[in-house]
Write a protein that holds these residues in place. Structure first.
Motif, PDB file in Angstrom:
ATOM      1  N   ARG A 237       0.830  -1.207   0.000  1.00 50.94           N
ATOM      2  CA  ARG A 237       0.000   0.000   0.000  1.00 50.94           C
ATOM      3  C   ARG A 237       0.867   1.261   0.000  1.00 50.94           C
ATOM      4  N   ALA A 238       1.944   1.236   0.781  1.00 53.46           N
ATOM      5  CA  ALA A 238       2.824   2.406   0.844  1.00 53.46           C
ATOM      6  C   ALA A 238       3.486   2.668  -0.504  1.00 53.46           C
ATOM      7  N   ILE A 239       3.987   1.611  -1.140  1.00 51.76           N
ATOM      8  CA  ILE A 239       4.614   1.765  -2.456  1.00 51.76           C
ATOM      9  C   ILE A 239       3.594   2.294  -3.464  1.00 51.76           C
ATOM     10  N   GLY A 240       2.384   1.709  -3.446  1.00 51.03           N
ATOM     11  CA  GLY A 240       1.345   2.167  -4.358  1.00 51.03           C
ATOM     12  C   GLY A 240       1.015   3.636  -4.167  1.00 51.03           C
ATOM     13  N   ALA A 241       0.940   4.065  -2.901  1.00 50.99           N
ATOM     14  CA  ALA A 241       0.619   5.469  -2.623  1.00 50.99           C
ATOM     15  C   ALA A 241       1.771   6.396  -2.993  1.00 50.99           C
ATOM     16  N   PHE A 242       3.001   6.007  -2.631  1.00 51.63           N
ATOM     17  CA  PHE A 242       4.162   6.853  -2.913  1.00 51.63           C
ATOM     18  C   PHE A 242       4.393   7.029  -4.414  1.00 51.63           C
ATOM     19  N   VAL A 243       4.096   5.990  -5.198  1.00 52.39           N
ATOM     20  CA  VAL A 243       4.292   6.072  -6.646  1.00 52.39           C
ATOM     21  C   VAL A 243       3.059   6.632  -7.341  1.00 52.39           C
ATOM     22  N   GLY A 244       1.882   6.127  -6.978  1.00 50.86           N
ATOM     23  CA  GLY A 244       0.664   6.478  -7.695  1.00 50.86           C
ATOM     24  C   GLY A 244       0.188   7.899  -7.492  1.00 50.86           C
ATOM     25  N   VAL A 245       0.205   8.366  -6.242  1.00 47.38           N
ATOM     26  CA  VAL A 245      -0.349   9.697  -5.969  1.00 47.38           C
ATOM     27  C   VAL A 245       0.468  10.809  -6.622  1.00 47.38           C
ATOM     28  N   PRO A 246       1.786  10.888  -6.416  1.00 46.82           N
ATOM     29  CA  PRO A 246       2.534  11.956  -7.094  1.00 46.82           C
ATOM     30  C   PRO A 246       2.443  11.874  -8.620  1.00 46.82           C
ATOM     31  N   SER A 247       2.431  10.649  -9.151  1.00 48.87           N
ATOM     32  CA  SER A 247       2.332  10.501 -10.608  1.00 48.87           C
ATOM     33  C   SER A 247       1.006  11.054 -11.116  1.00 48.87           C
ATOM     34  N   GLY A 248      -0.070  10.744 -10.415  1.00 47.47           N
ATOM     35  CA  GLY A 248      -1.378  11.267 -10.808  1.00 47.47           C
ATOM     36  C   GLY A 248      -1.445  12.773 -10.690  1.00 47.47           C
ATOM     37  N   PHE A 249      -0.837  13.290  -9.632  1.00 49.86           N
ATOM     38  CA  PHE A 249      -0.812  14.741  -9.433  1.00 49.86           C
ATOM     39  C   PHE A 249      -0.051  15.431 -10.560  1.00 49.86           C
ATOM     40  N   LEU A 250       1.101  14.879 -10.931  1.00 52.29           N
ATOM     41  CA  LEU A 250       1.901  15.477 -12.009  1.00 52.29           C
ATOM     42  C   LEU A 250       1.190  15.375 -13.351  1.00 52.29           C
ATOM     43  N   ALA A 251       0.534  14.234 -13.584  1.00 58.62           N
ATOM     44  CA  ALA A 251      -0.225  14.093 -14.830  1.00 58.62           C
ATOM     45  C   ALA A 251      -1.360  15.108 -14.880  1.00 58.62           C
ATOM     46  N   GLY A 252      -1.976  15.351 -13.740  1.00 58.55           N
ATOM     47  CA  GLY A 252      -3.052  16.337 -13.689  1.00 58.55           C
ATOM     48  C   GLY A 252      -2.568  17.754 -13.966  1.00 58.55           C
ATOM     49  N   LEU A 253      -1.342  18.063 -13.517  1.00 58.53           N
ATOM     50  CA  LEU A 253      -0.784  19.390 -13.789  1.00 58.53           C
ATOM     51  C   LEU A 253      -0.533  19.599 -15.278  1.00 58.53           C
ATOM     52  N   ALA A 254      -0.232  18.507 -15.977  1.00 65.53           N
ATOM     53  CA  ALA A 254       0.081  18.613 -17.403  1.00 65.53           C
ATOM     54  C   ALA A 254      -1.164  18.633 -18.279  1.00 65.53           C
ATOM     55  N   LEU A 255      -2.316  18.311 -17.701  1.00 64.43           N
ATOM     56  CA  LEU A 255      -3.555  18.240 -18.477  1.00 64.43           C
ATOM     57  C   LEU A 255      -4.517  19.330 -18.040  1.00 64.43           C
TER      58      LEU A 255
END
Length: 346
Positions: A237-255
């Motif tokens: 769960r920690a790995i999923g959160a540490f990788v998934g959340v920032p990646s989603g946030f950065l993708a959202g900034l680009a869109l």
């Protein structure tokens, strides 16, 4: 002669076939998609929450081959627990106690069959999540309206899942429902879950944490066996959160922010609950799409910190609860003169 090489496209197809449960994904899309489409047309936020009810009914129904009658009972229990937690929410001590009781019951039902754990989880998760989500950042009257729409519209979710089960039962010639043998020891894992959820809910209410359902959900989900298994679950769960959340946030900034992107991100996040073979992949993508949806909605400024922190905090409560109950179990077994063995390994 050189050995024939596998085309890259073939390797990708094999990888996707291993990781994605295409049959479950299709069925989840059928039961969740209409609610996302209805939200897109009406802009009624409550309709999005019906997707969680639908997928919560679908997951155990597919795994245990439930007939429509059992799906209907499952649906009624979800609504009853959601209503109880929703009504108790303004009285914080009562809400904490009831949430802990819900966590206890979700595991205690394994007394009647070990596969009841799946059913218990998918009562606890939607009931707690919706009870928190519906009241988040709105007035009491708006929360009551939101809850009313969910309850009144939820039979549509039940109907969609029942239609899928009727179709599947005809294809597999009415395979029997089985909950497996009763769990030899159920009290300690149930107690550990109750302790973890109680501590998580108390922290959420005392500190008034935003998106507190993530803390409670994480606390319950980590209690999966002995300390080693629970630690491994928290790592995933920690790995999923540490990788998934920032990646989603950065993708959202680009869109650009838009309703179509938000609707698709919410749909994808819900589908990750059922569509992936490996938990870490599904959870990581769920975190990604939740962060992406928040970015599309213009509210992702603190989503990364909240999501990661809540996953870790809730998981820590789960690990502590498992460790404490394990210590108690070992002492009881030594006093009784029996060689200690963890109950969840029986």
């Amino acid at each position: 002669m050189n050995a024939p090489t596998t085309p890259p496209s073939s390797g990708l197809r094999d990888l996707l076939a291993r990781e994605i449960k295409s049959s479950e994904l299709l069925r989840a899309l059928i039961v969740v998609g209409p609610f996302v489409a209805a939200w897109f047309i009406s802009r009624e936020t409550a309709l999005l929450n019906l997707g969680l009810i639908a997928v919560s009914l679908l997951i155990p129904a597919l795994r245990q081959h439930f007939p429509p009658k059992v799906v209907a009972w499952h649906y009624l229990v979800i609504l009853a627990m959601f209503a109880a937690l929703f009504l108790a929410a303004p009285i914080k001590p009562l809400f904490v106690v009831l949430t802990a009781l819900a966590g206890f019951l979700a595991v205690a039902v394994t007394r009647y069959g070990e596969h009841f754990r799946t059913l218990g989880n998918w009562v606890f998760i939607p009931a707690v999540y919706l009870a928190c989500e519906v009241r988040e950042g709105v007035s009491a009257s708006e929360a009551l309206r939101h809850a009313g729409i969910i309850i009144v519209s939820s039979p549509v979710a039940l109907a969609l899942v029942c239609v899928i089960q009727i179709y599947d039962q005809r294809r597999r010639d009415n395979a029997a429902t089985s909950f497996g043998p009763p769990a030899a020891e159920w009290m300690l894992p149930a107690a550990a879950t109750a302790m973890a959820v109680f501590a998580a809910a108390a922290l959420v209410e005392i500190l008034d944490l935003a998106q507190g359902q993530w803390v409670m959900w994480s606390a319950a989900s980590v209690v999966v066996g002995d300390l080693s298994a629970s630690t491994d679950k928290l790592k995933q769960r920690a790995i999923g959160a540490f990788v998934g959340v920032p990646s989603g946030f950065l993708a959202g900034l680009a869109l650009p922010q838009n309703r179509v992107g938000y609707a698709l991100a919410v749909l994808a996040a819900t589908l990750t609950l059922i569509s992936f073979s490996r938990y870490i992949v599904g959870f990581g993508l769920r975190c990604f799409f939740i962060a992406l949806a928040a970015s599309f909605a213009g509210g992702a400024s603190g989503i990364a910190e909240e999501r990661v922190a809540n996953v870790i905090i809730g998981g820590a409560f789960g690990l502590i609860a498992v460790a404490l109950t394990d210590i108690v179990w070992q002492r009881v077994m030594r006093k009784g003169g029996s060689p200690p063995s963890h109950p969840t390994k029986a």
